[in-house]
Scaffold this motif. Structure first.
Motif, PDB file in Angstrom:
ATOM      1  N   ILE A 301       0.952  -1.287   0.215  1.00 33.28           N
ATOM      2  CA  ILE A 301      -0.137   0.063   0.013  1.00 33.28           C
ATOM      3  C   ILE A 301       0.825   1.031  -0.115  1.00 33.28           C
ATOM      4  N   MET A 302       0.341   2.528  -0.703  1.00 34.67           N
ATOM      5  CA  MET A 302       1.347   3.646  -0.541  1.00 34.67           C
ATOM      6  C   MET A 302       2.679   3.108  -0.681  1.00 34.67           C
ATOM      7  N   SER A 303       3.133   2.545  -2.224  1.00 34.75           N
ATOM      8  CA  SER A 303       4.711   2.074  -2.443  1.00 34.75           C
ATOM      9  C   SER A 303       5.057   1.730  -1.093  1.00 34.75           C
ATOM     10  N   ALA A 304       5.069   0.664  -0.213  1.00 33.68           N
ATOM     11  CA  ALA A 304       4.826   0.308   1.209  1.00 33.68           C
ATOM     12  C   ALA A 304       5.065   1.660   1.619  1.00 33.68           C
ATOM     13  N   ARG A 305       5.102   2.380   2.244  1.00 30.99           N
ATOM     14  CA  ARG A 305       4.817   3.608   2.762  1.00 30.99           C
ATOM     15  C   ARG A 305       4.327   3.629   4.283  1.00 30.99           C
ATOM     16  N   VAL A 306       3.095   2.628   4.590  1.00 28.69           N
ATOM     17  CA  VAL A 306       2.344   2.562   5.221  1.00 28.69           C
ATOM     18  C   VAL A 306       3.115   1.305   6.193  1.00 28.69           C
ATOM     19  N   TYR A 307       3.525   0.453   5.710  1.00 24.61           N
ATOM     20  CA  TYR A 307       4.343  -1.101   6.331  1.00 24.61           C
ATOM     21  C   TYR A 307       5.736  -0.193   6.579  1.00 24.61           C
ATOM     22  N   ILE A 308       6.069   0.606   6.353  1.00 22.09           N
ATOM     23  CA  ILE A 308       7.938   1.397   6.681  1.00 22.09           C
ATOM     24  C   ILE A 308       7.442   2.057   8.166  1.00 22.09           C
ATOM     25  N   TRP A 309       6.146   3.009   7.958  1.00 20.07           N
ATOM     26  CA  TRP A 309       5.570   3.494   9.181  1.00 20.07           C
ATOM     27  C   TRP A 309       5.210   2.562   9.897  1.00 20.07           C
ATOM     28  N   SER A 310       4.717   1.523   9.988  1.00 17.69           N
ATOM     29  CA  SER A 310       4.670   0.719  11.028  1.00 17.69           C
ATOM     30  C   SER A 310       5.693   0.352  11.783  1.00 17.69           C
ATOM     31  N   GLN A 311       6.834   0.797  10.992  1.00 17.99           N
ATOM     32  CA  GLN A 311       8.467  -0.059  11.424  1.00 17.99           C
ATOM     33  C   GLN A 311       8.461   0.801  12.792  1.00 17.99           C
ATOM     34  N   TYR A 312       8.576   2.236  12.432  1.00 17.24           N
ATOM     35  CA  TYR A 312       8.861   3.318  12.803  1.00 17.24           C
ATOM     36  C   TYR A 312       7.956   3.164  14.360  1.00 17.24           C
TER      37      TYR A 312
END
Length: 439
Positions: A301-312
């Protein structure tokens, strides 16, 4: 071939800059023009200027450090004591505390140098606006954008595109390194053109329309969302200025319909690029989901942005109290995460903690309130909506991580702080007198 064109365009832009700053141009504006032009010039040759050169610093970084240091020497001290800079200094203090507590000294220096660049550039433009006026200042400032704008046009003509997305879409960015930073250059160009009053600049409307079209060709969706409010205000104001009071209601309704139709047409042609935004809005709880529980579809989703946010967010949530309060330090994401956060607020809460992100929110509220309280209602609308659009961009990328984004932010704040309360009044405020005496 295109690298050779960069050299030619760079030399032509240098000549134009030289003629501008040696003409009727105050020294603060000359400093701002040269600083911005130097950044754009060096960034164009990224294969040479980006790799580390001296003690881990690249030519690009050394250029930014030089501009920041020179600015501290050139800009009079009183401008740094303006009350409207207080929220920024509070934010800088939070960055420094987070850095020193976590012993992230190199990262702290790197981040504070970038914000120092912002501070000296904004201060120089504030002085120029107060000394020479807004129209004269920004009309001359346009010359600093000659090189990137010309290179983008040449990249379109010559078909020099950069493939960026999995859907096969292309970005025309004039041979620059990345569409995120380059999009901020064009956004700043659009913003500056929009700030110049009607009748001051020849072909202003055509230039504004061309620059909006160029931004679409950059093909960076977050920057397109940023510019929508700026474009809407520009065209609404343009139509409004040419109408009699009795004509305004029906004609403005037609203008609104045309703008809405244009937006819908743009959305349809780029529907694959914007589809993820709607998907995110309907699944906001994903950001609070632990990254290990993400499905393959959710990671995209959104070029993996949501996944990146969840990591932080997950790392912040599982941190101890001190790190939650002060963060892990500037640039602490390096070595722990593969990619930067792609969200300014998410990045700041991880790096600077609750105090840091809180101070940045204070900065945002202060800027927005300053824009809304301007007596010039037209300028107030432009600045307020431009800043709202800029904040929206910060939700999906990090323009303030790049010097190009800080340049836009510096221009916006320079207008806010430098704008005179009344153009008809000949009385100068206390702050103005201090600055002019220091000139």
């Amino acid at each position: 071939m295109f690298e050779g064109l960069k050299v030619v365009v760079g030399l032509i832009s240098f000549i134009l800059v030289y003629r501008t700053v040696t003409g009727n141009c105050n020294k603060y504006l000359a400093f701002a023009i040269c600083a911005i032009w130097l950044r754009f010039f060096l960034a164009a040759f990224h294969t040479i200027t980006y790799p580390p050169l001296i003690v881990g610093f690249s030519i690009n970084a050394l250029g930014s450090i030089s501009v920041a240091c020179l600015g501290l020497l050139v800009i009079p001290t009183p401008v740094f004591t303006l009350k409207k800079f207080f929220p920024f200094f509070l934010f800088f203090v939070c960055i420094a505390i987070s850095g020193f507590v976590n012993m992230k000294i190199p990262g702290t220096i790197n981040v504070l140098v970038k914000w120092c660049y912002f501070l000296v550039l904004a201060s120089a433009l504030i002085l120029s606006v107060r000394v020479q006026g807004q129209n004269a200042t920004f009309k001359k400032l346009l010359v600093a954008f000659t090189m990137p704008v010309a290179l983008q046009i040449l990249s379109v003509v010559l078909g020099q595109a950069k493939a960026t997305e999995a859907d096969g879409s292309a970005s025309y960015i004039g041979g620059y390194n990345h569409e995120a930073a380059f999009s901020m250059i064009i956004v700043s160009f659009i913003f500056v053109v929009g700030l110049i009053e009607r009748g001051t600049l020849s072909f202003r409307t055509s230039l504004f329309t061309l620059s909006v079209f160029l931004l679409v060709l950059v093909n960076y969706r977050t920057s397109i969302l940023t510019i929508l409010p700026i474009a809407a205000v520009f065209y609404f104001t343009l139509a409004e200025q040419r109408l009699k009071p009795s004509q305004k209601a029906p004609v403005m309704m037609i203008v609104a319909m045309v703008l809405l139709s244009s937006f819908l047409a743009l959305s349809f042609t780029m529907k694959e690029r914007f589809a993820d935004i709607g998907l995110l809005l309907s699944n906001l709880d994903l950001m609070l989901k632990a990254p290990i529980y993400f499905s393959d579809a959710e990671r995209d989703i959104m070029s993996a942005r949501v996944y990146i946010w969840s990591q932080y967010i997950d790392a912040f949530r599982n941190a101890d109290l001190l790190n939650q309060l002060l963060g892990f330090g500037p640039d602490s994401w390096k070595g722990r995460f593969n990619l930067y956060a792609h969200n300014t607020f998410v990045s700041y809460i991880y790096e600077y903690g609750v105090l840091g992100v809180g101070s940045f929110v204070f900065v945002c509220i202060s800027v927005l309130l300053n824009a809304l309280t301007l007596k010039d209602r037209k300028l107030s609308k432009i600045l307020a909506l431009s800043f709202v659009g800029f904040l929206a961009m910060n939700m999906a990328t990090m323009p303030l991580w790049n010097i190009e984004g800080l340049i836009f932010f510096a221009i916006l704040n320079a207008v806010l702080i430098g704008h005179k309360k009344s153009s008809k009044s000949r009385q100068v405020s206390t702050d103005n007198r201090e600055l002019l005496n220091a000139n």
